[in-house]
Scaffold this motif. Structure first.
Motif, PDB file in Angstrom:
ATOM      1  N   ARG A  28      80.928  22.168  52.718  1.00 54.20           N
ATOM      2  CA  ARG A  28      80.759  22.634  54.101  1.00 54.20           C
ATOM      3  C   ARG A  28      82.104  23.070  54.679  1.00 54.20           C
ATOM      4  N   ALA A  29      83.157  22.308  54.409  1.00 55.62           N
ATOM      5  CA  ALA A  29      84.481  22.656  54.921  1.00 55.62           C
ATOM      6  C   ALA A  29      84.982  23.967  54.311  1.00 55.62           C
ATOM      7  N   PHE A  70      77.611  23.598  58.831  1.00 57.36           N
ATOM      8  CA  PHE A  70      77.491  22.191  59.192  1.00 57.36           C
ATOM      9  C   PHE A  70      76.061  21.793  59.570  1.00 57.36           C
ATOM     10  N   ALA A  97      80.375  17.484  51.852  1.00 63.06           N
ATOM     11  CA  ALA A  97      81.319  17.650  52.959  1.00 63.06           C
ATOM     12  C   ALA A  97      82.406  18.660  52.601  1.00 63.06           C
ATOM     13  N   GLU A  98      82.898  18.612  51.367  1.00 69.68           N
ATOM     14  CA  GLU A  98      83.927  19.554  50.931  1.00 69.68           C
ATOM     15  C   GLU A  98      83.381  20.977  50.861  1.00 69.68           C
ATOM     16  N   GLY A 146      85.822  27.380  56.480  1.00 71.45           N
ATOM     17  CA  GLY A 146      87.175  27.930  56.534  1.00 71.45           C
ATOM     18  C   GLY A 146      87.370  29.205  55.738  1.00 71.45           C
TER      19      GLY A 146
END
Length: 210
Positions: A65-66, A36, A62-63, A70
């Protein structure tokens, strides 16, 4: 700054001391491993380092980074039904898993089907390219011993009868059948953590909740 080296120091030692005295800003280094906080162009390298098998270059920043954030938790779930269902949910919420003991008739142990209801998931979504992506990602998330078919199913609204066409890897399969298994209520059968039915001690039947 006064040197701490003795008078007989070599040129290499003096150069090394001078290099160590340079004030280098290392604040950005600490952010390289933070999905992030790192720069966007670092994310693909973090994805490779964490062995993210479902990496998609078309994702938004953003996707990406997610996905990196995870990755470790997902690797802990790999090899389970939950991991397969998580993969399917990324493609479409109506994709589902049907394991061998839930099939009608009961299938071969350690097999399952990924089903796509034809009425709800149209051909404009389920292209050959999308199907290949689903198969690839499910293969990476499923239990190692399990084999699966990708099936596009057409189910009647008022009955349990089904017609289906399937795709296993790169091989096309078309099966059409109408059968109704009323032998038992499978929702009452006890299951293991990975969703398989629990056998009785003699191995001839399944344990039920009552």
């Amino acid at each position: 700054m006064t040197s701490l080296l003795p008078p007989n120091s070599t040129a290499a030692e003096i150069a090394l001391e001078q290099a160590l005295l340079v004030r280098v800003d290392l604040s950005r280094v600490a952010a390289l491993k933070n999905p992030f906080a790192c720069q966007a162009d670092v994310l693909p390298f973090l994805g490779w380092e964490l062995a993210i098998s479902h990496w998609d270059t078309t994702w938004t920043v953003a996707e990406k980074r997610a996905a990196v954030a995870g990755a470790v938790a997902f690797h802990k779930r790999k090899g389970t039904r939950a991991a397969v269902e998580e993969v399917l949910a990324r493609f479409h919420p109506l994709l589902s898993v049907v394991e061998w003991w839930q099939m009608d008739p009961v299938g071969v142990p350690h097999t399952f089907e990924v089903r796509a209801p034809a009425l709800e998931i149209g051909a404009e979504f389920l292209t050959a390219e999308t199907a290949e992506s689903i198969i690839r990602d499910v293969a990476a998330a499923k239990p190692l011993r399990s084999h699966f078919d990708f099936v596009q199913s057409l189910e009647a609204q008022a009955t349990l009868f089904m017609a289906a066409g399937g795709l296993a890897g790169g091989t096309h399969r078309a099966d059409y059948q109408a059968q109704h298994d009323a032998s038992r209520d499978w929702s009452l059968v006890l299951q293991t953590e990975i969703g398989e039915p629990v056998l009785t001690e003699d191995g001839l039947d399944y344990l039920e909740t009552h």
